[in-house]
Design a protein around this motif. Structure first.
Motif, PDB file in Angstrom:
ATOM      1  N   PHE A 438     -88.095  -7.580 -46.975  1.00  0.00           N
ATOM      2  CA  PHE A 438     -87.259  -8.160 -46.212  1.00  0.00           C
ATOM      3  C   PHE A 438     -85.717  -7.845 -46.162  1.00  0.00           C
ATOM      4  O   PHE A 438     -84.443  -8.503 -45.407  1.00  0.00           O
ATOM      5  N   LEU A 439     -85.621  -6.545 -46.844  1.00  0.00           N
ATOM      6  CA  LEU A 439     -84.234  -5.816 -46.636  1.00  0.00           C
ATOM      7  C   LEU A 439     -84.338  -4.583 -45.640  1.00  0.00           C
ATOM      8  O   LEU A 439     -85.359  -3.821 -46.023  1.00  0.00           O
ATOM      9  N   ASP A 440     -83.382  -4.331 -44.920  1.00  0.00           N
ATOM     10  CA  ASP A 440     -83.278  -3.199 -44.128  1.00  0.00           C
ATOM     11  C   ASP A 440     -83.125  -1.711 -45.199  1.00  0.00           C
ATOM     12  O   ASP A 440     -82.001  -1.706 -45.521  1.00  0.00           O
ATOM     13  N   THR A 443     -79.972   0.584 -44.787  1.00  0.00           N
ATOM     14  CA  THR A 443     -78.533  -0.026 -45.442  1.00  0.00           C
ATOM     15  C   THR A 443     -78.742  -0.248 -46.978  1.00  0.00           C
ATOM     16  O   THR A 443     -77.952  -0.527 -47.820  1.00  0.00           O
ATOM     17  N   ALA A 444     -79.950  -0.999 -47.233  1.00  0.00           N
ATOM     18  CA  ALA A 444     -80.044  -1.662 -48.561  1.00  0.00           C
ATOM     19  C   ALA A 444     -80.413  -0.569 -49.558  1.00  0.00           C
ATOM     20  O   ALA A 444     -80.247  -0.849 -50.847  1.00  0.00           O
ATOM     21  N   TYR A 448     -78.314  -0.280 -53.009  1.00  0.00           N
ATOM     22  CA  TYR A 448     -79.136  -0.638 -54.240  1.00  0.00           C
ATOM     23  C   TYR A 448     -78.993   0.554 -55.145  1.00  0.00           C
ATOM     24  O   TYR A 448     -78.686   0.513 -56.467  1.00  0.00           O
ATOM     25  N   THR A 449     -79.330   1.653 -54.455  1.00  0.00           N
ATOM     26  CA  THR A 449     -79.177   2.932 -55.534  1.00  0.00           C
ATOM     27  C   THR A 449     -77.775   3.225 -56.095  1.00  0.00           C
ATOM     28  O   THR A 449     -77.504   3.456 -57.053  1.00  0.00           O
ATOM     29  N   GLY A 450     -76.980   3.069 -55.097  1.00  0.00           N
ATOM     30  CA  GLY A 450     -75.498   3.339 -55.627  1.00  0.00           C
ATOM     31  C   GLY A 450     -74.987   2.073 -56.652  1.00  0.00           C
ATOM     32  O   GLY A 450     -74.429   2.598 -57.738  1.00  0.00           O
TER      33      GLY A 450
END
Length: 475
Positions: A438-440, A443-444, A448-450
């Motif tokens: 459900f997340l692109d 961008t996501a 998330y990683t950062g």
């Protein structure tokens, strides 16, 4: 004592009653009747009874976390790697050390469980819960309501990997109303693909990091540094964009009702032997399933355990109860299925197959916890369908033949990175729908990683690998 939906039983009989908290899907109106029947047997066997306190699974972990944080006194509770977290409970001093009491007062249970299984649940050499024997391996794969498999011609012989399900999902999306999902999912991440499918192994005691299950010298890495994870996220994002997960995930509290109503055409889970009959007993509808992942043994025994609260005044009675519920079929099956003639009847007594009395269904039964794996040794359970006969022997065989994780038995000491792990866990919960597309990702995933790196992900991975090296050096 009377139990309320999602609440606890109350009251006392004057005799010792061990206060026991556990999860259930629903259907525990008659819990006081079952409690009375169980206690007649327990009083004779161990001189104590139970006060049964069922809590709906959707609220179980949250309620137990509050009880534990408040220092509430009780005796027994279900604990695991995924609900009422075992590692957190040990870290926070909630559970009693049972290392000496289990072999002393639960000798039959102790000897029946494989020593390697006990070792996989140890933390710094100590045990804080009794293992409930059941399937310990992650037999991951898709399962489907039979009505959709038949309607859309799903041919299991042609399904060797999840991508082979795509024509089926496309047909379901085209042929069913919008309220039926091709892949069932909820907002807590149910419907995500299990790591064993893409050989990512879990790290005991840590909510973060994976190891390669095929590498005997595996070291921990972050999800985003494990290419099979990245490829899996790309795959589920593609499925989501195709509409297979529906317009939005269901609330987690609604998932069981959606399942009973056949509101999805497939779901991913642990397809242990006999799962089709088990799902039918839960939902009242026919099911089909297939195992796709390799049969791995991780810290599976720690996924279903019963712990003793550190504040109990009845430690020996608690451990005697653990022996009783894991070795006495009558006591165990009373908890699992209720009272003969009221909640179940014999279908084939010789083969220990039971069914529901006339007029009783899985939906309207006043006692149907659907959690036999939670109370004790599931291999002592009655079968709920003739087609399930032999499933317990098959499950034992899977347990014995599983490929061990290269770090089975390793448990992270969270102390050096507890602050970082708390931050990581909070961030992970915000991104649970990443695993159902459900997340692109463009961008996501960088976001998330950062955020995870800012929270200390690199330090956690370094600490896991430091402890892994120390653990391997002692083997």
């Amino acid at each position: 004592p009377q139990a309320q939906q999602g609440g606890e039983a109350g009251g006392a009989t004057g005799a010792t009653e061990l206060v026991y908290f556990y999860g259930t899907r629903a259907n525990f109106k008659d819990v006081s009747l079952v409690q009375e029947a169980v206690n007649k047997l327990l009083q004779e066997k161990i001189g104590a009874g139970l006060q049964l306190n069922p809590i709906d699974w959707s609220a179980f972990s949250d309620k137990m976390q509050l009880k534990n944080a408040a220092g509430e006194k009780y005796d027994l509770a279900f604990t695991s790697t995924w609900a009422n977290n075992y590692y957190d409970n040990v870290k926070n001093g909630v559970l009693l050390d049972l290392t000496e009491l289990l072999p002393k007062l639960s000798s039959t249970l102790w000897q029946d469980v494989n020593p390697g299984a006990w070792d996989s649940a140890r933390i710094k050499g100590k045990l804080y819960a009794a293992i409930n024997q059941q399937t310990w391996t992650a037999n991951f794969g898709p399962r489907c309501p039979q009505q959709y498999a038949d309607k859309y011609g799903l041919d299991w012989s042609k399904v060797e990997k999840l991508e082979d399900m795509e024509p089926f999902w496309a047909a379901v999306k085209a042929g069913e109303p919008a309220d039926v999902k091709a892949i069932g999912c909820d907002d807590k991440g149910s419907g995500a693909i299990w790591g064993v499918y893409y050989r990512a192994g879990a790290i005991g005691g840590s909510p973060f990091g994976v190891i390669d299950l095929e590498d005997p010298n595996a070291t921990a890495v972050a999800d985003w540094d494990f290419q099979p994870w990245v490829e899996t996220m790309q795959m589920v994002r593609k499925w989501n964009e195709a509409g297979y997960y529906g317009a939005e995930p269901w609330p987690a509290a609604d998932f069981a009702a959606k399942e009973r109503g056949a509101k999805y055409a497939s779901h991913f889970h642990n397809n242990k032997p006999g799962v089709e009959a088990e799902m039918k007993s839960i939902t009242g509808i026919d099911w089909a399933a297939k195992i796709l992942a390799k049969n791995y043994l991780e810290n599976g025994p720690a996924a279903t355990m019963t712990g003793v609260n550190g504040q109990t005044s009845n430690a020996e009675s608690c451990v005697k109860y653990l022996e009783a519920v894991n070795t006495d079929k009558e006591i165990y099956n009373l908890l699992c299925y209720g009272i003969e003639g009221t909640h179940w009847v014999w279908v084939d007594k010789e083969k220990e197959v039971i069914g529901l009395p006339e007029g009783i269904t899985a939906e309207n039964s006043p006692y149907n916890p659907n959690s036999d794996w939670m109370f004790g040794n599931q291999f002592n359970a009655y079968y709920t369908d003739p087609s399930k006969v032999g499933a317990w022997e098959a499950t034992r065989k899977l347990n014995e033949e599983a490929t061990p994780s290269p770090i089975v038995g390793f448990v992270l000491d969270q102390t050096p990175v507890k602050t970082e792990l708390a931050q990581i866990q909070a961030i992970s919960e915000e991104y649970q729908t990443l695993g159902i597309g459900f997340l692109d990702l463009e961008t996501a995933l960088p976001e998330y990683t950062g955020r995870m790196k800012d929270a200390g992900a690199d330090q956690v991975i370094a600490e896991i690998n430091k402890q892994l090296a120390e653990w391997r050096a002692t083997k």
